[in-house]
Enzyme design. Sequence first.
Site, PDB file in Angstrom:
ATOM      1  N   HIS A 592       0.824  -1.212   0.000  1.00  0.00           N
ATOM      2  CA  HIS A 592       0.000   0.000   0.000  1.00  0.00           C
ATOM      3  C   HIS A 592       0.856   1.260   0.000  1.00  0.00           C
ATOM      4  CE1 HIS A 592      -4.100  -1.726   1.409  1.00  0.00           C
ATOM      5  NE2 HIS A 592      -4.042  -1.569   0.116  1.00  0.00           N
ATOM      6  N   GLU A 828      -3.450 -12.903 -17.489  1.00  0.00           N
ATOM      7  CA  GLU A 828      -2.652 -12.821 -16.267  1.00  0.00           C
ATOM      8  C   GLU A 828      -2.308 -14.190 -15.710  1.00  0.00           C
ATOM      9  OE1 GLU A 828      -4.936 -10.554 -13.446  1.00  0.00           O
ATOM     10  OE2 GLU A 828      -6.821 -11.275 -14.277  1.00  0.00           O
ATOM     11  N   ASP A 852       0.118  -9.884 -12.073  1.00  0.00           N
ATOM     12  CA  ASP A 852      -0.174 -11.286 -11.784  1.00  0.00           C
ATOM     13  C   ASP A 852       0.515 -12.219 -12.776  1.00  0.00           C
ATOM     14  OD1 ASP A 852      -1.602 -11.302  -9.433  1.00  0.00           O
ATOM     15  OD2 ASP A 852      -3.524 -10.956 -10.399  1.00  0.00           O
ATOM     16  N   CYS A 899      -2.179  -3.429 -18.911  1.00  0.00           N
ATOM     17  CA  CYS A 899      -2.735  -2.609 -17.832  1.00  0.00           C
ATOM     18  C   CYS A 899      -2.010  -2.807 -16.517  1.00  0.00           C
ATOM     19  CB  CYS A 899      -4.231  -2.895 -17.653  1.00  0.00           C
ATOM     20  SG  CYS A 899      -4.613  -4.607 -17.232  1.00  0.00           S
TER      21      CYS A 899
END
Length: 965
Positions: A592, A828, A852, A899
């Site tokens: 985060h 992914e 991922d 993305c």
Amino acid sequence: MLTLQPQDAALDCQADSWQEALDQAAASLHEAGLVEADYRDALHAREAQGSTFLGSGIGIPHGTPESRGQIHRTGVRLLQFPSGVTWHDGNRVFLLVAIAAASDEHLEVLRRLTHVLDDEGGAERIANTDSAEAMVALLAKPPAKARLDAGTLCLGFPARDRFELALAAAARLRQADCVDARFVAAITEQEPVALGQGLWLVSASLGVSQPALALATPERSFSGPKGVVNGVFCVATQGDVHRALLERLADLLDSGEGEALVDADADHVLARLSGESSRAETARATLLNAHGLHARPAKLLVQAAREQSLPVRVRLMEGAAETVSAASLTKVIGLGARRGQTLIFSAEGEGAQAALAAMVAAVKAGLGESVRPLADGGLADHASRDKTAAPTEEAAQEPVADDTVLPATAASPGLAIAPVFVMRAPSFDYPERARDLTPEKQGDAECQRERLGASLSEARDQLRALIGTAKGGDVAEILSMHAEMLDDPELHEAAFEGMRDGLSAEAAWWQAIDTAARAQEVLADRLLAERAADLRDVGRRVLGVLCGVKMPTPPQRPYILVTDDIGPSDVARLDTAQVRGLLTARGGATSHSAILARALGIPAVVGAGPRALTLANDDELILDGDLGRVIVRPSAERRDRAELRLKELERLRREAHGSRFEEGRTADGRRVEVAANLGNTAHAADAVEQGAEGVGLLRTEFLFMAHPEAPDLETQIGEYQRAFDALDGRPLVARTLDVGGDKPLPYWPVAAEDNPFLGLRGIRLALTRPDVLETQLRALLTAAGDRPLRIMFPMVKDVDEYRQARAIVDRLQQEIGAADVQVGVMIEIPSAALLAPSLAAEVDFFSIGTNDLTQYTLAIDRGHPELSSQADGLHPAVLRLIQMTVDAAHAEGKWVGVCGELGSDAAAVPVLVGLGVDELSVSVRQVPMVKARLRGITQATARLHAETALAQATSQAVRDALETL
């Protein structure tokens, strides 16, 4: 935590066999909505592995780990069989505690049943209980235990007679909140009774809230009118609860060791009163298991004890002074040992040393679980006041030499040159027990509860203020999540339970936080360590209020912040006018703090290791957020080069911002669309302002995570329309609901999995609730109208999953009639890239999620504190999968976007263009710079970058080779 409730109990059940009883248990769990019907097979499979009979007529049937996917939610059902059922191991069962637990929560139930197992009449009472309330009371409430610990000892008291010692012992019990003034008054009127060996006894039952035994000893033994005085025992009696303490006192006198108590310290006194022989040898081991001595590690400890050639006993140094057989599972579990507490093993006779060494080794090895030293525990271990702890990892590091390159992980792009400010975590020094607090903070459990409540309220006010001034939507969102954590009733109840046990508000709160954080880290998946970091960030905020401790104040000049790790609220407080960069010793590019650094436009490098913390304030640093490295106290030559590059970057940023509305094109005119990744529709207008040519990834789960239940059709339509309106005709690529793994929904519980990131998530989870998926698709199509909508499904592994989801879209589109719709998938999972030709024949587009895809291709957890720097999307294996995807799509005339984070990596942009990617979707703030990067390359140079990258063997080799071009 599982809680037994009267409505969970079924009395007067009958069964002719254990199989029939087990079937009834499965049916009860299914009827309660806890499990699928097939969970019956799991119960039988578990019994085939070994009996779940515990003792005292109780069995706790539960499923196998493989059956966790059949559990809807955690719960318990109680089935009483008054006539009994003969179990397959020959035991007689009168009660089944049938458990549906997605993780290890049934172990806590087992811990709370140990008191029943030791009750000789427990089985009869269970069989004869005639009400659900009585059954729950029998199981849930362990019998009271008399208290005897360091807090009830008053050693070396300057007394002149046995009466003063008796009064001192009574006063100590009052200080320990075991008795009130009436008890002390009753003791003052008593004549101490001689026990022999210079020991005396007084007792009373008036004013007793908790039975206990206190001992007061004099500074030195003395003789009184009625004999030698070595100490006075004071007993707070209550029913028969104190009887076990008196029996141990009698054993002490029988052993003739009473006289030795007068000069003994607390450890020695407790050892003797625990039943530990003075002739026994002892050894200590600190328990490192994250969830303490629950059933699994306890079982291995018991096995180790049974393998020894002589009996081994064990007690908990921080608990009641009672030594138990280390070969008894129920006794060992009943100790209730938690992480960080000390087990004291004792054995007597030949071979004792070897036996004790084996027990200590078993504990240090983790008792079958992966454990970490206490020094890895962060704040939890700062809070302990162990002055003999080993030097920290930071202290053991060699200082970084001048002009040294310190490799790390790129987390947020940009370049910074500035002196450092090293922010070290403050030390929260507080007593464990409430009785040891300063006078103004002392008080009973209710007083501690009020202190915590006031601190929670102040912490909420702090967070509201931070949310109001937060720069960037991601910051406010994560801080809002922190505010919700403060209101978590389970955290509150866990803390209150600790206070009821006599802990200070500080210790109880941090114990609750640390336990919850370790549950995230250990039981679920390592990526959830990021959620654990948020929990600890919240915990530190409240602890700071309780302890009156404030974080260090940064200087009022430009600086690069250096810290071990940084919480989201710390990032939110950063003054972006002063902070030039961020360097952390721990963390990964997906934490985060890294996400927020990117949102705020602060260059960041993470995972530099403990050597980063050896830097001194004002050491100059060059921090490269693009390459993921820092140069400590750079040479003049290197600094000059960095200054030139920094000026060039600032010039490029100004030019990029001025040209942000131009189309994304290479210098020779090849069109590459540059779109924005959004986590919230509220940011769509900002994306347009930054020059985004559309939204390449709308993470729709934000809408589902913001509501206590699944948002209805109208709510979703309103949210999506806001994005379409802001885009004003630009395309919107919406990813359907992608939850599971590290993004659970409270109203859509998913059974715990050994590896959630290889389990139910993305489209495979959405297809288990087609009604939810259909509502979302209907909302997207309705909101779009005739505006360009691109729907993509996450975590697709092959064409079959795509077809199932596409069928819903086709049916709804015929009904609604949206005009400009394309349907694609995210690439992914490696299987999707390998099967791209079959997918390309049916989809309208691909969007490659490089985060991922990299994780699954390299088998590296991208949040792993040690390996995250190796989870590099420029690894040639990942690039080959991207190339395969692009080639397959273009062969069918379909377009491909990227993305993931790789799309904004300055080194990766020409490689991706060279591989043929048609669209790059990046964070909003990166849109202008990515467009500028495109204008600086041609198709020929892009192909050269791609060919060079594909020819390398490692990601580092790729980056090194690209630097030379």
